[in-house]
Design an enzyme around this catalytic site. Structure first.
Site, mmCIF file in Angstrom:
data_model
loop_
_atom_site.group_PDB
_atom_site.id
_atom_site.type_symbol
_atom_site.label_atom_id
_atom_site.label_comp_id
_atom_site.label_asym_id
_atom_site.label_seq_id
_atom_site.Cartn_x
_atom_site.Cartn_y
_atom_site.Cartn_z
ATOM 1 N N ALA A 92 6.014 -16.102 -5.192
ATOM 2 C CA ALA A 92 6.266 -16.459 -3.787
ATOM 3 C C ALA A 92 7.530 -15.831 -3.225
ATOM 4 O O ALA A 92 7.676 -15.713 -2.013
ATOM 5 C CB ALA A 92 6.355 -17.979 -3.670
ATOM 6 N N LYS A 98 5.800 -12.702 1.174
ATOM 7 C CA LYS A 98 6.506 -12.911 2.446
ATOM 8 C C LYS A 98 5.841 -12.150 3.589
ATOM 9 O O LYS A 98 5.672 -12.662 4.688
ATOM 10 C CB LYS A 98 7.958 -12.414 2.307
ATOM 11 C CG LYS A 98 8.844 -13.395 1.563
ATOM 12 C CD LYS A 98 10.281 -12.947 1.573
ATOM 13 C CE LYS A 98 10.588 -12.187 0.319
ATOM 14 N NZ LYS A 98 11.960 -11.952 -0.015
ATOM 15 N N ARG A 125 10.196 -17.496 -10.326
ATOM 16 C CA ARG A 125 11.343 -17.861 -11.173
ATOM 17 C C ARG A 125 12.572 -18.202 -10.333
ATOM 18 O O ARG A 125 13.388 -19.030 -10.707
ATOM 19 C CB ARG A 125 11.683 -16.706 -12.122
ATOM 20 C CG ARG A 125 10.597 -16.405 -13.125
ATOM 21 C CD ARG A 125 10.899 -15.130 -13.876
ATOM 22 N NE ARG A 125 11.143 -14.011 -12.954
ATOM 23 C CZ ARG A 125 11.419 -12.780 -13.308
ATOM 24 N NH1 ARG A 125 11.467 -12.463 -14.589
ATOM 25 N NH2 ARG A 125 11.620 -11.836 -12.422
ATOM 26 N N LYS A 228 -4.271 -5.918 -6.905
ATOM 27 C CA LYS A 228 -4.242 -4.674 -7.659
ATOM 28 C C LYS A 228 -2.810 -4.351 -8.069
ATOM 29 O O LYS A 228 -1.903 -4.899 -7.449
ATOM 30 C CB LYS A 228 -4.847 -3.545 -6.837
ATOM 31 C CG LYS A 228 -3.957 -3.050 -5.691
ATOM 32 C CD LYS A 228 -4.690 -2.031 -4.899
ATOM 33 C CE LYS A 228 -3.928 -0.777 -4.654
ATOM 34 N NZ LYS A 228 -2.627 -0.817 -4.046
ATOM 35 N N LYS A 262 -10.454 -5.276 6.229
ATOM 36 C CA LYS A 262 -10.087 -4.703 7.536
ATOM 37 C C LYS A 262 -11.310 -4.712 8.460
ATOM 38 O O LYS A 262 -12.430 -4.425 8.027
ATOM 39 C CB LYS A 262 -9.545 -3.280 7.351
ATOM 40 C CG LYS A 262 -8.214 -3.296 6.590
ATOM 41 C CD LYS A 262 -7.383 -2.090 6.818
ATOM 42 C CE LYS A 262 -6.134 -2.151 5.959
ATOM 43 N NZ LYS A 262 -4.895 -2.350 6.687
ATOM 44 N N HIS A 320 -9.075 1.715 -2.434
ATOM 45 C CA HIS A 320 -9.372 1.585 -1.005
ATOM 46 C C HIS A 320 -10.408 2.623 -0.530
ATOM 47 O O HIS A 320 -11.416 2.267 0.093
ATOM 48 C CB HIS A 320 -8.103 1.742 -0.165
ATOM 49 C CG HIS A 320 -7.003 0.774 -0.532
ATOM 50 N ND1 HIS A 320 -7.253 -0.485 -1.003
ATOM 51 C CD2 HIS A 320 -5.652 0.887 -0.470
ATOM 52 C CE1 HIS A 320 -6.103 -1.105 -1.227
ATOM 53 N NE2 HIS A 320 -5.117 -0.295 -0.909
ATOM 54 N N ARG A 426 -14.501 9.962 8.742
ATOM 55 C CA ARG A 426 -15.045 10.991 9.637
ATOM 56 C C ARG A 426 -16.377 11.481 9.083
ATOM 57 O O ARG A 426 -16.444 11.893 7.930
ATOM 58 C CB ARG A 426 -14.083 12.166 9.746
ATOM 59 C CG ARG A 426 -12.883 11.826 10.585
ATOM 60 C CD ARG A 426 -11.943 12.978 10.743
ATOM 61 N NE ARG A 426 -10.969 12.605 11.754
ATOM 62 C CZ ARG A 426 -11.007 12.963 13.023
ATOM 63 N NH1 ARG A 426 -11.942 13.794 13.441
ATOM 64 N NH2 ARG A 426 -10.097 12.543 13.877
HETATM 65 N N1 LIG Z 1 4.025 -5.223 -1.569
HETATM 66 C C1 LIG Z 1 2.904 -4.684 -1.128
HETATM 67 O O1 LIG Z 1 2.802 -4.203 0.004
HETATM 68 C C2 LIG Z 1 1.687 -4.656 -1.991
HETATM 69 C C3 LIG Z 1 1.702 -5.237 -3.258
HETATM 70 N N2 LIG Z 1 0.571 -5.239 -4.017
HETATM 71 C C4 LIG Z 1 0.552 -5.868 -5.333
HETATM 72 O O2 LIG Z 1 0.862 -7.247 -5.170
HETATM 73 C C5 LIG Z 1 1.639 -7.734 -6.249
HETATM 74 C C6 LIG Z 1 2.942 -8.285 -5.715
HETATM 75 O O3 LIG Z 1 3.622 -7.263 -4.999
HETATM 76 P P1 LIG Z 1 5.122 -7.430 -4.509
HETATM 77 O O4 LIG Z 1 5.302 -8.727 -3.812
HETATM 78 O O5 LIG Z 1 5.462 -6.186 -3.816
HETATM 79 O O6 LIG Z 1 5.890 -7.482 -5.887
HETATM 80 P P2 LIG Z 1 7.388 -7.846 -6.187
HETATM 81 O O7 LIG Z 1 7.964 -6.755 -7.015
HETATM 82 O O8 LIG Z 1 8.109 -8.239 -4.957
HETATM 83 O O9 LIG Z 1 7.208 -9.080 -7.170
HETATM 84 C C7 LIG Z 1 6.801 -10.377 -6.756
HETATM 85 C C8 LIG Z 1 7.622 -11.407 -7.501
HETATM 86 O O10 LIG Z 1 7.330 -11.310 -8.885
HETATM 87 C C9 LIG Z 1 8.534 -11.561 -9.641
HETATM 88 N N3 LIG Z 1 8.784 -10.375 -10.474
HETATM 89 C C10 LIG Z 1 9.073 -9.136 -10.073
HETATM 90 N N4 LIG Z 1 9.228 -8.314 -11.125
HETATM 91 C C11 LIG Z 1 9.025 -9.063 -12.218
HETATM 92 C C12 LIG Z 1 9.032 -8.784 -13.606
HETATM 93 N N5 LIG Z 1 9.275 -7.571 -14.077
HETATM 94 N N6 LIG Z 1 8.770 -9.791 -14.448
HETATM 95 C C13 LIG Z 1 8.523 -11.018 -13.978
HETATM 96 N N7 LIG Z 1 8.510 -11.325 -12.668
HETATM 97 C C14 LIG Z 1 8.742 -10.376 -11.806
HETATM 98 C C15 LIG Z 1 9.649 -11.762 -8.650
HETATM 99 O O11 LIG Z 1 9.831 -13.161 -8.454
HETATM 100 P P3 LIG Z 1 10.885 -14.028 -9.272
HETATM 101 O O12 LIG Z 1 11.938 -13.115 -9.792
HETATM 102 O O13 LIG Z 1 11.394 -15.014 -8.278
HETATM 103 O O14 LIG Z 1 10.086 -14.651 -10.345
HETATM 104 C C16 LIG Z 1 9.119 -11.185 -7.362
HETATM 105 O O15 LIG Z 1 9.620 -11.828 -6.233
HETATM 106 C C17 LIG Z 1 1.799 -6.545 -7.187
HETATM 107 O O16 LIG Z 1 0.770 -6.606 -8.142
HETATM 108 C C18 LIG Z 1 1.613 -5.351 -6.291
HETATM 109 O O17 LIG Z 1 1.163 -4.239 -6.986
HETATM 110 C C19 LIG Z 1 -0.612 -4.722 -3.556
HETATM 111 C C20 LIG Z 1 -0.693 -4.139 -2.312
HETATM 112 C C21 LIG Z 1 0.448 -4.022 -1.449
HETATM 113 O O1 LIG Z 2 -2.511 -1.161 -1.406
HETATM 114 C C1 LIG Z 2 -1.670 -0.539 -0.795
HETATM 115 O O2 LIG Z 2 -1.784 -0.466 0.545
HETATM 116 C C2 LIG Z 2 -0.658 -0.143 1.344
HETATM 117 C C3 LIG Z 2 -1.228 0.251 2.702
HETATM 118 O O3 LIG Z 2 -1.874 -0.851 3.264
HETATM 119 P P1 LIG Z 2 -2.030 -0.950 4.849
HETATM 120 O O4 LIG Z 2 -2.876 -2.137 5.040
HETATM 121 O O5 LIG Z 2 -0.634 -1.107 5.395
HETATM 122 O O6 LIG Z 2 -2.639 0.318 5.300
HETATM 123 C C4 LIG Z 2 0.149 0.973 0.758
HETATM 124 O O7 LIG Z 2 1.343 1.142 1.501
HETATM 125 C C5 LIG Z 2 0.514 0.634 -0.671
HETATM 126 O O8 LIG Z 2 1.162 1.733 -1.268
HETATM 127 C C6 LIG Z 2 -0.712 0.310 -1.478
HETATM 128 O O9 LIG Z 2 -0.315 -0.243 -2.728
#
Ligand SMILES: NC(=O)C1=CN([C@@H]2O[C@H](COP(=O)(O)OP(=O)(O)OC[C@H]3O[C@@H](n4cnc5c(N)ncnc54)[C@H](OP(=O)(O)O)[C@@H]3O)[C@@H](O)[C@H]2O)C=CC1
Ligand SMILES: O=C1O[C@H](COP(=O)(O)O)[C@@H](O)[C@H](O)[C@H]1O
EC number: 1.1.1.49
Length: 570
Positions: A92, A98, A125, A228, A262, A320, A426
């Site tokens: 979270a 967020k 955490r 993913k 989408k 995608h 396209r």
């Molecule tokens: N961000 C994006 O736009 C997208 C993300 N994703 C996927 O969604 C998932 C979450 O993405 P995102 O929010 O960017 O990830 P984050 O890197 O922000 O990680 C999410 C939370 O996981 C905990 N965390 C991070 N690294 C570790 C670690 N090495 N070991 C244990 N806990 C960890 C942290 O929380 P805390 O330290 O409080 O425990 C962190 O706030 C991923 O699988 C990512 O690939 C997919 C598409 C788009």
């Molecule tokens: O899954 C992912 O998608 C975003 C792009 O998503 P969008 O909805 O903003 O087009 C991409 O930036 C990211 O690298 C990828 O992990």
């Protein structure tokens, strides 16, 4: 009690394995599913949708489940009153939670799409109080631009339903504590639990293990949305699936590909299957090539550490773009049922030739200065190794070996740090044989072919490029667009993909989630080329940040006598 845990019982797994295309309800849910597939909840949504058609101009098609209830059926009413929904966002404190998940949950609440009795838990955490979580979430909540009434009140009501629990991802005890807190909120009612794994993939299995053993519902359903990446290749993806299935049945796993949520991707099947003018043209007889294009005008800033392990092919193409391709190319499904649609998609993927190295090119962006501003190169990111060969751009030509698509190139192109942000499909049609008007074109006849463009984002729209007489006494033709621009035609905000997908997961609707056999087939298409790329240490072609990408993409297209439509448009 054993039948109530998330653990996949051998009998149900065996059943699922023997008939993977049929839905098998997990044993522990059969007694008391509140919203099974095609549930009263879904039917209710559909019925309400029909009843409310007249009001749709101002809503996003979701019924209010929290309002007066005048439209509720008795059956629905009773279930609503006696069941609760807990949504736990694991990770979270992270970026995705967020940016996307909490705002999407609020939007669903705002639209009246969440059940009467629900609570949202954040789990991570980081030490936070409930109040601190609420403050954090509140920063990213927004109300629909076209429906701002009671926005602040609604936000307050939503935030009061949000709670936080801090814990380790591999601690069963911490999940047991979460379970106690969930039970307090559930007050002994029939409880349905949805987990959203918004965490790095290396901790997916730990969380699923702990949640399944210590914090799954004992009398309702428990579902897990998995983000993913689902592995890096066929082997690691298969391993992830096997590990998840030690604790979950396939029916409990909701593998998300947010592109499937989408609006324009959802509309693809409507466009094809409910318009007589398109479906007859949808084959090698009329379509010369199909292009699936993704571009972002920013680099991997802030996500370099993750991105360098995966690269653009795994990040965008294998999921995608390939998902869009499968939806685009599939045969007419028997019905709109999730299993029928997913089975058709799998057939397409299995009919495809694995990608060959000679049918792809890779690129990586380099630093660039423009208008006095310096844009960093990919390897300038401190979280990326200086000698990284990870592609930030790729183009590929793929083929479907079936009667409908034999010989038609499906070209994909995806890149970061390009000149623009967009995603589009396209469809370039063949030329008109023996065109009577060939002398009247100002341009090469070969360029004057029809093109259908489905613009997924931004400025969602669909346009069909046709040849038209330029008004006047002479006979000159030009290319003009029949243009369906969503912002003009449907002047209301389009829901975010995560809203649709979260709602579907709550309703048990799996149509837009990836089934494990789909995932396997998708990886099988890309794994050999990815391995070869890495073993041979293929050096990506450098392109400047903010450019149109490497020139190699043009050579690849011209190998198949294709021109990239997006560049012709520019
Ligand atoms: N961000 C994006 O736009 C997208 C993300 N994703 C996927 O969604 C998932 C979450 O993405 P995102 O929010 O960017 O990830 P984050 O890197 O922000 O990680 C999410 C939370 O996981 C905990 N965390 C991070 N690294 C570790 C670690 N090495 N070991 C244990 N806990 C960890 C942290 O929380 P805390 O330290 O409080 O425990 C962190 O706030 C991923 O699988 C990512 O690939 C997919 C598409 C788009
Ligand atoms: O899954 C992912 O998608 C975003 C792009 O998503 P969008 O909805 O903003 O087009 C991409 O930036 C990211 O690298 C990828 O992990």
């Amino acid at each position: 009690m054993a039948t109530h845990t998330m653990i996949a019982h051998s009998s149900s797994s065996a059943l699922a394995a023997s008939s993977p295309l049929k839905e098998t309800l997990p044993l522990f849910t059969t007694r008391s599913l509140t919203f099974p597939r095609k549930s009263s909840f879904s039917r209710f949504r559909l019925r309400f949708f029909v009843e409310k058609l007249s009001q749709l101009d101002s809503s996003n098609g979701c019924a209010s489940l929290q309002d007066s209830g005048e439209h509720l059926t008795e059956e629905h009413d009773t279930k609503e009153e006696s069941s609760t929904l807990s949504i736990t966002v694991v990770g979270a404190s992270g970026d995705l939670a967020k940016k996307k998940i909490f705002p999407a949950l609020f939007a669903l609440f705002y639209e009246g799409c969440l059940p009467q009795d629900f609570s949202v838990f954040g789990y991570a955490r980081t030490k936070l109080t409930h109040e601190e979580l609420r403050v954090m979430i509140s920063r990213t909540l927004t109300c629909r631009i076209d429906q701002r009434e009671n926005c602040v009140d609604k936000m307050d009501q939503f935030l009061k339903r949000c709670f936080y629990h801090s814990g380790q991802y591999n601690s069963e005890d911490d999940f047991a504590e979460l379970n106690t807190k969930l039970k307090e909120k559930e007050e002994g009612k029939l409880s349905n639990r949805l987990y959203y794994l918004s965490i790095p993939p290396n901790i997916f299995v730990d969380v699923v293990r702990c949640a399944s053993l210590r914090a799954s519902s004992v009398n309702g359903w428990t579902r897990v949305i998995v983000e993913k990446p689902f592995g890096r290749d066929s082997e690691s993806s298969g391993e992830l699936t096997r590990c998840l299935k030690q604790y979950l049945t396939e029916e409990q796993i909701f593998r998300i590909d947010h592109y499937l949520g989408k609006e324009l991707v959802e509309n693809l099947s409507v466009l094809r299957f409910s318009n007589l003018v398109f479906e007859p043209l949808w084959s090698r007889n009329y379509i010369r090539n199909v292009q699936l294009i993704f571009s972002e005008d920013f680099g991997t800033e802030g996500r370099g550490g993750y991105f360098d392990q995966y690269g653009i092919i795994r990040d965008i193409m294998q999921n995608h773009l390939l998902q869009i391709l499968a939806l685009f190319a599939m045969e007419t499904p028997v019905s709109l049922d999730a299993e029928d649609i997913r089975s058709e998609k799998v057939k397409v993927l299995r009919s495809m030739k694995p990608l060959l190295l000679q049918d792809m090119i890779v690129g990586q962006y380099k630093g660039h200065s423009k208008g006095g501003k310096a844009y960093p190169g990919y390897t300038n990111d401190p979280t990326v190794p200086k000698n990284s060969l990870t592609p930030t751009f790729a183009a590929a030509a793929m083929f479907i070996n079936n009667a409908r698509w034999d010989g038609v190139p499906f070209l994909m192109k995806a890149g970061k740090a390009l000149h623009t942000r967009g995603a589009e499909i396209r469809v370039q049609f063949r030329h008109v044989p023996g065109n009577l008007y060939k002398k009247n074109f100002a341009t090469d006849l070969d360029k004057a072919t029809n093109e259908l463009v489905i613009r997924v984002q931004p400025d969602e729209g669909i346009y069909l490029r046709i040849n038209n007489k330029v008004p006047g006494l002479g006979m000159r033709l030009d290319r003009s667009d029949l243009n369906l621009l969503y912002r003009s035609r449907y002047p209301r905000e389009i829901p975010d993909a995560y809203e649709r997908l979260l709602l579907d997961a709550i309703e048990g609707e799996r149509r837009l989630f990836i089934r494990s056999d789909e995932l396997d087939a998708a990886w099988d298409l890309f794994t050999p080329a990815l391995k070869e790329l890495e073993q041979k240490k293929i050096v990506p072609e450098l392109y400047p940040y903010g450019s149109r990408g490497p020139v190699g993409a043009h050579y690849l297209a011209s190998k198949y006598n294709v021109r990239w439509g997006d560049l012709e448009d520019a």
